[in-house]
Design a protein around this motif. Structure first.
Motif, short mmCIF file in Angstrom:
data_model
loop_
_atom_site.label_atom_id
_atom_site.label_comp_id
_atom_site.label_asym_id
_atom_site.label_seq_id
_atom_site.Cartn_x
_atom_site.Cartn_y
_atom_site.Cartn_z
N LEU A 126 0.38 -0.99 0.44
CA LEU A 126 0.06 0.26 0.36
C LEU A 126 0.77 1.22 0.03
CD1 LEU A 126 -2.42 -0.25 2.82
CD2 LEU A 126 -3.12 -0.04 0.24
N HIS A 127 1.70 1.29 -0.47
CA HIS A 127 3.45 2.46 -0.56
C HIS A 127 2.66 3.37 -0.84
CE1 HIS A 127 3.97 0.18 -4.21
NE2 HIS A 127 4.63 1.65 -4.82
N ARG A 128 1.71 3.13 -2.13
CA ARG A 128 1.37 4.90 -2.70
C ARG A 128 0.00 5.37 -1.82
NH1 ARG A 128 2.14 1.59 -7.24
NH2 ARG A 128 3.39 2.38 -8.73
N ARG A 129 -0.49 5.45 -1.02
CA ARG A 129 -0.83 5.62 0.06
C ARG A 129 -1.06 5.36 1.10
NH1 ARG A 129 -6.29 1.66 -1.71
NH2 ARG A 129 -7.48 3.87 -0.86
N ILE A 130 0.49 5.24 1.70
CA ILE A 130 0.95 5.55 3.25
C ILE A 130 2.61 6.26 3.09
CG2 ILE A 130 2.05 3.87 5.02
CD1 ILE A 130 0.33 1.91 4.54
N GLY A 203 3.24 -2.02 -10.54
CA GLY A 203 1.83 -1.92 -9.43
C GLY A 203 1.91 -2.92 -9.06
N ALA A 204 1.36 -3.60 -8.54
CA ALA A 204 1.06 -4.89 -7.15
C ALA A 204 1.52 -5.93 -7.58
CB ALA A 204 -0.65 -4.86 -7.03
N ASP A 205 1.26 -6.63 -9.56
CA ASP A 205 1.42 -7.72 -9.62
C ASP A 205 3.17 -7.67 -9.82
OD1 ASP A 205 -1.07 -8.71 -10.21
OD2 ASP A 205 -1.11 -8.16 -11.84
#
Length: 288
Positions: A126-130, A203-205
């Motif tokens: 979740l680094h983009r939001r934390i 991204g996540a993948d």
């Protein structure tokens, strides 16, 4: 209430440590999450710094107590969640308070040491939001998170954490700071998000493939990176790593000496190797 060994509970009781940790959370933070509040040593101090305050507690007995503790303060936006951080749907932190999905989240936690690394990897996703985290670990793990290349502490978890965050050790706590006292020292690690990733900005993948690649490189610490990738190549989702020729080609294209050991490489070199392997994967020809 007694701590439960099965949940890895060691309750913080050092007031100066509480103030230090809470001070790492900026005042007026739009969204703050405390994981594993336990008896609430940190909870009031964190709640006062948050416009919206969430907590996540797994313990069935402690959850109603901690919920009532903050609920009784009439915090204007308080959302308690009862669940396991290893399985929790973190989207609820934005959805249930009705916050925009780009609202920045600050996380503070005295993580249960038996699952701290697993929880950390979920948060790293979740680094983009934390933008910031203040997390407590046993000292050995904390030193690994903040380690430099070429040191014995440097490893897979170091690269994963430092890819998107600057990691620093803010506080070292002796066992007496907790009840019951753990058998090891503890540290508070501060994670400040970088403006840009050192190695993997996908991204996540792609990030999951990056983590698997780095893990494979560190799987056999006494071996060269070439031999580690040869041994682990079949378990990584990249073509061309099943042969010495393919591994050598990928390492050469990434500017990595095949005789190097993984612990000497900075995160950027793993990023270069990922770029080469991602390009080969997209072409589908197995050639880096």
């Amino acid at each position: 209430m007694n701590a439960k060994k099965s949940l890895g509970q060691n309750f913080l009781q050092d007031r100066s440590a509480v103030e230090h940790i809470a001070g790492l959370v900026p005042e007026g933070s739009p969204l703050v999450l405390e994981i594993g509040p336990g008896r609430g040593a940190l909870t009031h101090d964190l709640a006062r710094r948050a416009r919206t305050f969430c907590l996540l507690e797994k313990d069935d007995a402690l959850f109603p107590i901690i919920r009532g503790m903050i609920g009784g303060t009439n915090h204007p936006s308080f959302f308690p969640f009862h669940g396991d951080a290893l399985e929790f749907d973190f989207e609820r932190l934005w959805r249930e308070p009705g916050l925009p999905p780009d609202t920045p989240l600050v996380v503070a936690a005295n993580l249960p040491y038996n699952v701290a690394s697993q929880i950390l990897f979920r948060l790293l996703d979740l680094h983009r939001r934390i933008p910031r985290m203040a997390l407590m670990f046993q000292k050995e793990v904390g030193l690994r998170l903040a380690a430099l290349p070429g040191t014995k502490q440097y490893g897979n978890i170091t690269v994963a954490a430092q890819n998107n965050y600057r990691v620093s050790i803010e506080l070292v706590l002796k066992p007496g700071a907790f009840r019951p006292a753990p058998k090891v020292d503890s540290v508070v690690a501060l994670f400040d998000r970088r403006e840009r990733a050192l190695a993997c900005a996908g991204g996540a993948d792609e990030l999951a493939r990056f983590h698997r690649l780095v893990q494979a490189c560190f799987q056999h610490r006494r071996k060269t990176i070439e031999n580690s990738l040869l041994i682990e190549g079949a378990r990584i989702p990249f073509p061309g790593l099943g042969t010495r020729e393919g591994v050598a080609r990928a390492l050469s294209a990434a500017g990595i000496d095949p005789r190097t050991r993984a612990e000497t490489l900075p995160p950027e070199r793993f990023g270069a190797l990922l770029t080469v392997l991602e390009a080969a994967r997209m072409k589908g020809d197995g050639k880096a």
